[in-house]
Scaffold this motif. Structure first.
Motif, PDB file in Angstrom:
ATOM      1  N   PRO A  67      -3.691 -20.172  -0.739  1.00 30.87           N
ATOM      2  CA  PRO A  67      -3.388 -21.610  -0.811  1.00 30.87           C
ATOM      3  C   PRO A  67      -2.883 -22.028  -2.197  1.00 30.87           C
ATOM      4  O   PRO A  67      -2.235 -23.059  -2.332  1.00 30.87           O
ATOM      5  CB  PRO A  67      -4.741 -22.267  -0.493  1.00 30.87           C
ATOM      6  N   GLU A  68      -3.204 -21.249  -3.229  1.00 30.43           N
ATOM      7  CA  GLU A  68      -2.780 -21.586  -4.580  1.00 30.43           C
ATOM      8  C   GLU A  68      -1.333 -21.182  -4.869  1.00 30.43           C
ATOM      9  O   GLU A  68      -0.828 -21.386  -5.968  1.00 30.43           O
ATOM     10  CB  GLU A  68      -3.691 -20.906  -5.618  1.00 30.43           C
ATOM     11  N   GLY A  69      -0.659 -20.584  -3.900  1.00 28.15           N
ATOM     12  CA  GLY A  69       0.734 -20.210  -4.103  1.00 28.15           C
ATOM     13  C   GLY A  69       0.925 -18.823  -4.669  1.00 28.15           C
ATOM     14  O   GLY A  69       1.986 -18.516  -5.226  1.00 28.15           O
ATOM     15  N   GLU A  70      -0.078 -17.945  -4.525  1.00 28.55           N
ATOM     16  CA  GLU A  70       0.045 -16.569  -4.989  1.00 28.55           C
ATOM     17  C   GLU A  70       0.082 -15.622  -3.789  1.00 28.55           C
ATOM     18  O   GLU A  70      -0.531 -15.887  -2.751  1.00 28.55           O
ATOM     19  CB  GLU A  70      -1.133 -16.212  -5.904  1.00 28.55           C
ATOM     20  N   ARG A  71       0.799 -14.531  -3.968  1.00 25.40           N
ATOM     21  CA  ARG A  71       0.918 -13.541  -2.906  1.00 25.40           C
ATOM     22  C   ARG A  71       0.316 -12.216  -3.379  1.00 25.40           C
ATOM     23  O   ARG A  71       0.702 -11.687  -4.423  1.00 25.40           O
ATOM     24  CB  ARG A  71       2.375 -13.331  -2.535  1.00 25.40           C
ATOM     25  N   LEU A  72      -0.625 -11.689  -2.609  1.00 25.76           N
ATOM     26  CA  LEU A  72      -1.244 -10.408  -2.894  1.00 25.76           C
ATOM     27  C   LEU A  72      -0.705  -9.361  -1.933  1.00 25.76           C
ATOM     28  O   LEU A  72      -0.710  -9.567  -0.716  1.00 25.76           O
ATOM     29  CB  LEU A  72      -2.768 -10.503  -2.759  1.00 25.76           C
ATOM     30  N   LYS A  73      -0.240  -8.237  -2.508  1.00 28.96           N
ATOM     31  CA  LYS A  73       0.231  -7.122  -1.679  1.00 28.96           C
ATOM     32  C   LYS A  73      -0.595  -5.877  -2.002  1.00 28.96           C
ATOM     33  O   LYS A  73      -0.825  -5.577  -3.168  1.00 28.96           O
ATOM     34  CB  LYS A  73       1.704  -6.829  -1.942  1.00 28.96           C
ATOM     35  N   ILE A  74      -1.020  -5.167  -0.964  1.00 33.07           N
ATOM     36  CA  ILE A  74      -1.762  -3.911  -1.130  1.00 33.07           C
ATOM     37  C   ILE A  74      -1.114  -2.871  -0.222  1.00 33.07           C
ATOM     38  O   ILE A  74      -0.990  -3.087   0.994  1.00 33.07           O
ATOM     39  CB  ILE A  74      -3.252  -4.079  -0.763  1.00 33.07           C
ATOM     40  N   GLU A  75      -0.689  -1.747  -0.782  1.00 31.14           N
ATOM     41  CA  GLU A  75      -0.066  -0.705   0.034  1.00 31.14           C
ATOM     42  C   GLU A  75      -1.087  -0.031   0.954  1.00 31.14           C
ATOM     43  O   GLU A  75      -0.834   0.141   2.146  1.00 31.14           O
ATOM     44  CB  GLU A  75       0.592   0.343  -0.867  1.00 31.14           C
ATOM     45  N   ARG A  76      -2.232   0.361   0.387  1.00 33.48           N
ATOM     46  CA  ARG A  76      -3.257   1.039   1.193  1.00 33.48           C
ATOM     47  C   ARG A  76      -4.655   0.643   0.696  1.00 33.48           C
ATOM     48  O   ARG A  76      -4.894   0.564  -0.504  1.00 33.48           O
ATOM     49  CB  ARG A  76      -3.106   2.559   1.112  1.00 33.48           C
ATOM     50  N   ARG A  90     -10.840   3.138  -2.101  1.00 35.13           N
ATOM     51  CA  ARG A  90      -9.625   3.276  -2.910  1.00 35.13           C
ATOM     52  C   ARG A  90      -8.621   2.205  -2.481  1.00 35.13           C
ATOM     53  O   ARG A  90      -8.350   2.041  -1.290  1.00 35.13           O
ATOM     54  CB  ARG A  90      -9.018   4.666  -2.716  1.00 35.13           C
ATOM     55  N   VAL A  91      -8.061   1.524  -3.484  1.00 33.77           N
ATOM     56  CA  VAL A  91      -7.037   0.513  -3.226  1.00 33.77           C
ATOM     57  C   VAL A  91      -5.789   0.927  -4.005  1.00 33.77           C
ATOM     58  O   VAL A  91      -5.841   1.094  -5.223  1.00 33.77           O
ATOM     59  CB  VAL A  91      -7.490  -0.898  -3.651  1.00 33.77           C
ATOM     60  N   GLU A  92      -4.666   1.077  -3.296  1.00 31.84           N
ATOM     61  CA  GLU A  92      -3.448   1.580  -3.922  1.00 31.84           C
ATOM     62  C   GLU A  92      -2.326   0.552  -3.828  1.00 31.84           C
ATOM     63  O   GLU A  92      -2.229  -0.204  -2.848  1.00 31.84           O
ATOM     64  CB  GLU A  92      -3.002   2.876  -3.236  1.00 31.84           C
ATOM     65  N   GLY A  93      -1.486   0.555  -4.864  1.00 29.73           N
ATOM     66  CA  GLY A  93      -0.288  -0.288  -4.843  1.00 29.73           C
ATOM     67  C   GLY A  93      -0.601  -1.768  -4.795  1.00 29.73           C
ATOM     68  O   GLY A  93      -0.138  -2.492  -3.898  1.00 29.73           O
ATOM     69  N   ILE A  94      -1.370  -2.264  -5.775  1.00 32.04           N
ATOM     70  CA  ILE A  94      -1.770  -3.675  -5.814  1.00 32.04           C
ATOM     71  C   ILE A  94      -0.737  -4.473  -6.603  1.00 32.04           C
ATOM     72  O   ILE A  94      -0.376  -4.117  -7.727  1.00 32.04           O
ATOM     73  CB  ILE A  94      -3.153  -3.837  -6.470  1.00 32.04           C
ATOM     74  N   ARG A  95      -0.282  -5.574  -6.026  1.00 36.82           N
ATOM     75  CA  ARG A  95       0.646  -6.477  -6.700  1.00 36.82           C
ATOM     76  C   ARG A  95       0.249  -7.915  -6.392  1.00 36.82           C
ATOM     77  O   ARG A  95      -0.061  -8.254  -5.245  1.00 36.82           O
ATOM     78  CB  ARG A  95       2.091  -6.262  -6.233  1.00 36.82           C
ATOM     79  N   VAL A  96       0.270  -8.750  -7.431  1.00 36.66           N
ATOM     80  CA  VAL A  96       0.065 -10.187  -7.250  1.00 36.66           C
ATOM     81  C   VAL A  96       1.318 -10.882  -7.774  1.00 36.66           C
ATOM     82  O   VAL A  96       1.712 -10.677  -8.925  1.00 36.66           O
ATOM     83  CB  VAL A  96      -1.180 -10.692  -7.990  1.00 36.66           C
ATOM     84  N   GLU A  97       1.935 -11.701  -6.919  1.00 33.58           N
ATOM     85  CA  GLU A  97       3.177 -12.382  -7.270  1.00 33.58           C
ATOM     86  C   GLU A  97       3.013 -13.879  -7.110  1.00 33.58           C
ATOM     87  O   GLU A  97       2.171 -14.354  -6.339  1.00 33.58           O
ATOM     88  CB  GLU A  97       4.327 -11.911  -6.366  1.00 33.58           C
ATOM     89  N   ASP A  98       3.854 -14.630  -7.801  1.00 31.87           N
ATOM     90  CA  ASP A  98       4.001 -16.050  -7.532  1.00 31.87           C
ATOM     91  C   ASP A  98       4.846 -16.191  -6.268  1.00 31.87           C
ATOM     92  O   ASP A  98       5.957 -15.662  -6.186  1.00 31.87           O
ATOM     93  CB  ASP A  98       4.678 -16.743  -8.708  1.00 31.87           C
ATOM     94  N   SER A  99       4.324 -16.888  -5.268  1.00 29.89           N
ATOM     95  CA  SER A  99       5.004 -16.952  -3.974  1.00 29.89           C
ATOM     96  C   SER A  99       6.370 -17.615  -4.063  1.00 29.89           C
ATOM     97  O   SER A  99       7.307 -17.231  -3.349  1.00 29.89           O
ATOM     98  CB  SER A  99       4.143 -17.720  -2.963  1.00 29.89           C
TER      99      SER A  99
END
Length: 465
Positions: A67-76, A90-99
């Protein structure tokens, strides 16, 4: 993991990975718990599966819009072992972006949590089961310092959000909980940014920071650090240009010794002067010339070592401390003091709590202070003569007169020390040694309450060499 991420919805989701659930483990259960964790926003999961030959559950291509306008992506997202008590998450390929802008706010190649006790973190589960990790491994962190995600990290450093970037190549940890750190190590740290508090704008590079045996972080007991190591740190900013080869701190006195060691701390005074406001440069250059003999680089080495030996009826507190400003001056302090501690007090408790040490009874003992002039005092004489428009001989004679005057006020012990300093100013000696013997029975409070009477309470011998 608030050290890295402010606990917003995305922050919690990114490094919050575990919750105990019902005993029946299926891919659908992992999907349901992830969905519950991200229930306040929009969640998409590409695929959830279970390995055929072993207990391993994997969720792939996770995308969460907050809701804050951020996008979280996790590959695995991988849970290995018993789902209710995993061997590893295990968490792989973490990215946080401004939506809106798709600006990258944070990325992590992989984060591995050893024996976390749950499969998906959330606040409710961690209240029921306090977080404990057998080990932690995080690779390649990159963080935008101007993002909300950086808020907690910057707050710990006394800095507000500002344009900049933090990168950490590796984080390794062992035996981690909310109150205790068994071991935590950061490697390959690089930070650059604007408005970094007292440092202004600049950069920091650090090869390694290691923390061991840190207890009491939640305030239930006094916080205590067992050991810390800092290696190869360099700072370049608007106000400070410095490098440090190594800092070691040993706060564990259970083995009877501890202390701190600083190896090759260098301040680049020339560059700091060039960065200073023009109105301050003249005075800074004058101080630099006196401290460094014109080289513009001040190098410092120091060690502060304490030693505690327990004997049948008393203990012995010993130490060897030295600080050296290269090509300027050095000070060394050695002491060997028999001590009787307050009843029911252990040496470790006394060394951690100075109030207990203040109340201890000192049974005599010896203290030696050694001052080595490496050129600083001669330069001070030259500077004083130049500023007052008199000869160096006159400056030394003024110092001798003042030493005798203070001796008349405070006694012969003070006069002998000050006259020894005059010999160093004259260049007739390069070392001043004070050999001090404490009275048969005293305590530290005795000296603190009457500091002016301290010389008369001690047996003092002064030597110049």
């Amino acid at each position: 993991m608030s050290f890295f991420i402010k606990p917003t919805c995305v922050g919690i989701a990114t490094l919050s990975l575990l919750v105990a659930g019902p005993s029946f483990a299926t891919p659908e259960r992992l999907e349901a718990e992830l969905t519950a964790l991200f229930a306040d926003g929009e969640l998409r999961i590409g695929d959830v599966s279970k390995a055929v030959l072993r207990d391993r559950f994997t969720a792939e291509d996770i995308v969460y819009e907050s809701p804050e306008g951020e996008r979280l992506k996790i590959e695995r997202y991988i849970v290995s072992g018993n789902y209710d008590s995993p061997d590893e998450v295990r968490v792989e390929g973490i990215r946080v972006e401004d939506s809106l802008t798709e600006l990258l706010l944070m990325s992590i190649d992989s984060a591995v949590f050893g024996e976390p006790g749950m499969a998906v973190f959330n606040d409710e589960s961690m209240q029921q089961t306090p977080l404990n990790l057998a080990n932690l491994s995080i690779d390649n962190i990159a963080l935008d310092l101007n993002s909300e995600l950086a808020g907690d990290f910057l707050y710990e450093l006394g800095i507000g959000p500002a344009p900049g970037r933090l990168e950490i190549a590796e984080v390794r940890g062992e035996q981690l909980s909310a109150d205790t750190i068994g071991m935590l190590e950061f490697s390959g740290v690089a930070m650059q940014g604007e408005d970094l508090g007292d440092l202004g704008s600049g950069s920091l590079l650090l090869d390694r920071l290691r923390i061991e045996a840190l207890h009491g972080m939640q305030g239930e007991q006094d916080e205590h650090l067992g050991a810390m190591i800092v290696e190869n740190m360099a700072i370049e900013s608007d106000t400070l240009v410095a490098s440090l080869e190594r800092l070691k701190f040993d706060g564990d006195f259970n083995d009877g010794e501890g202390g701190a060691w600083i190896e090759t701390l260098e301040l680049d005074l020339n560059r700091m002067i060039a960065l200073a406001p023009p109105s301050e440069r003249t005075n800074m250059r004058m101080v630099s010339n006196v401290l460094t003999d014109g080289s513009g680089t001040l190098a410092v080495d120091a060690h502060f070592e304490g030693l505690w030996k327990e004997q049948e009826s008393q203990s012995v507190l010993g130490g060897d401390s030295r600080i050296m400003l290269h090509d300027a001056i050095g000070l060394n302090v050695n002491y060997d003091i028999p001590v009787v501690l307050p009843k029911n007090t252990t040496p470790v408790e006394a060394l951690r709590d100075t109030r207990l040490l203040d109340a201890a009874t000192l049974l005599g003992g010896d203290v030696t202070l050694t001052l080595d002039d490496e050129g600083l005092l001669a330069r001070l004489v030259t500077l004083g003569a130049t500023m007052e428009g008199v000869s160096e001989a006159q400056i030394i004679e003024q110092a001798r007169t003042q030493a005798k005057g203070f001796g008349m006020m405070f006694g012969p012990e003070v006069q002998s020390v000050l006259l020894g300093m005059v010999e160093l100013l004259e260049g007739n000696a390069s070392q001043l040694v004070l050999n001090i013997t404490l009275p048969a029975e005293s305590n530290l409070n005795t000296y603190a309450q009457d500091p002016l009477g301290l010389p008369s309470q001690l047996s003092l011998q002064v030597e110049t060499r």
